[in-house]
Design a protein around this motif. Structure first.
Motif, short mmCIF file in Angstrom:
data_model
loop_
_atom_site.label_atom_id
_atom_site.label_comp_id
_atom_site.label_asym_id
_atom_site.label_seq_id
_atom_site.Cartn_x
_atom_site.Cartn_y
_atom_site.Cartn_z
N LYS A 70 -3.05 -0.18 -10.65
CA LYS A 70 -2.43 0.69 -9.91
C LYS A 70 -2.09 0.35 -8.67
O LYS A 70 -2.52 -0.34 -7.68
CB LYS A 70 -3.67 2.03 -9.71
N ASP A 74 2.21 6.79 -8.43
CA ASP A 74 3.11 6.96 -9.49
C ASP A 74 3.45 5.52 -9.96
O ASP A 74 4.28 5.56 -11.15
CB ASP A 74 4.35 7.34 -8.52
N GLU A 106 -0.45 7.36 -20.22
CA GLU A 106 -1.59 8.27 -20.11
C GLU A 106 -2.35 8.41 -18.92
O GLU A 106 -2.78 9.56 -18.76
CB GLU A 106 -2.76 7.74 -21.21
N GLY A 108 -0.80 8.63 -16.14
CA GLY A 108 0.16 9.49 -15.26
C GLY A 108 0.98 8.55 -14.43
O GLY A 108 1.67 9.40 -13.64
N ASN A 110 4.53 6.91 -13.49
CA ASN A 110 5.82 7.11 -13.89
C ASN A 110 7.01 5.94 -13.82
O ASN A 110 8.03 5.95 -14.35
CB ASN A 110 6.42 8.29 -13.15
N SER A 155 6.51 11.15 -19.05
CA SER A 155 5.33 10.28 -19.25
C SER A 155 5.35 10.00 -20.68
O SER A 155 4.15 9.88 -21.21
CB SER A 155 4.43 11.57 -19.17
#
Length: 158
Positions: A70, A74, A106, A108, A110, A155
């Motif tokens: 991450k 986004d 899954e 979230g 983008n 998504s």
């Protein structure tokens, strides 16, 4: 046939060996500090909103891996996408990449970002064949890399 599953701490030595094998083939010094995240998979990937997958052969040997890290709410980065040289050209890299994209959707995200050394031509082909746009080359930690990006539509990556 390769099975894909989530990383467990028991995989650490296997993924480190796989990592060293693949980066040596790319001409990278194995002691480079850029790879510190491999020693902290739980913190860097799993508990921080990402994932890390391993692919195993029928023998149980780890032959492929890849992480989803991450970056922000986004955007995720695919890192450490590796396939054992003896198992390349069998679609294993494609399978790990596709599963990481599915996980990104899954979770979230983008947008997906990734990079590869400029001499990793197989990676370049894999990424462009999967809809990643080349965003240019730059030097990261002393290595020339190509950066790629992909937007996940609605998504869904497919």
């Amino acid at each position: 046939m390769m099975k894909i599953r989530r990383y467990s701490t028991a995989d650490h030595d296997d993924i480190w060996r796989l990592h060293l094998l693949v980066i040596a083939a790319a001409g990278v010094e194995p002691t480079h500090q850029h790879y510190h995240d491999i020693f902290h998979i739980e913190e860097q990937y799993l508990s921080s909103g990402g994932d890390f997958l391993v692919g195993t052969a029928q023998s149980g040997m780890v032959v492929a891996m890849g992480g989803l890290k991450k970056l922000d709410f986004d955007t995720a980065e695919i890192k450490r996408l590796r396939v054992h040289p003896d198992y390349q050209q069998r679609g294993y890299g494609q399978r790990i990449l596709s599963r990481l994209e599915d996980r990104a959707a899954e979770l979230g995200f983008n947008h997906i970002y990734l990079d590869a050394l400029t001499n990793q031509l197989g990676a370049k082909k894999l990424f462009t064949n999967n809809g990643y746009a080349h965003r240019g080359a730059s030097v990261i930690d002393g290595f020339w890399v190509n950066a790629y990006e992909k937007t996940l539509i609605n998504s869904s990556v497919r």
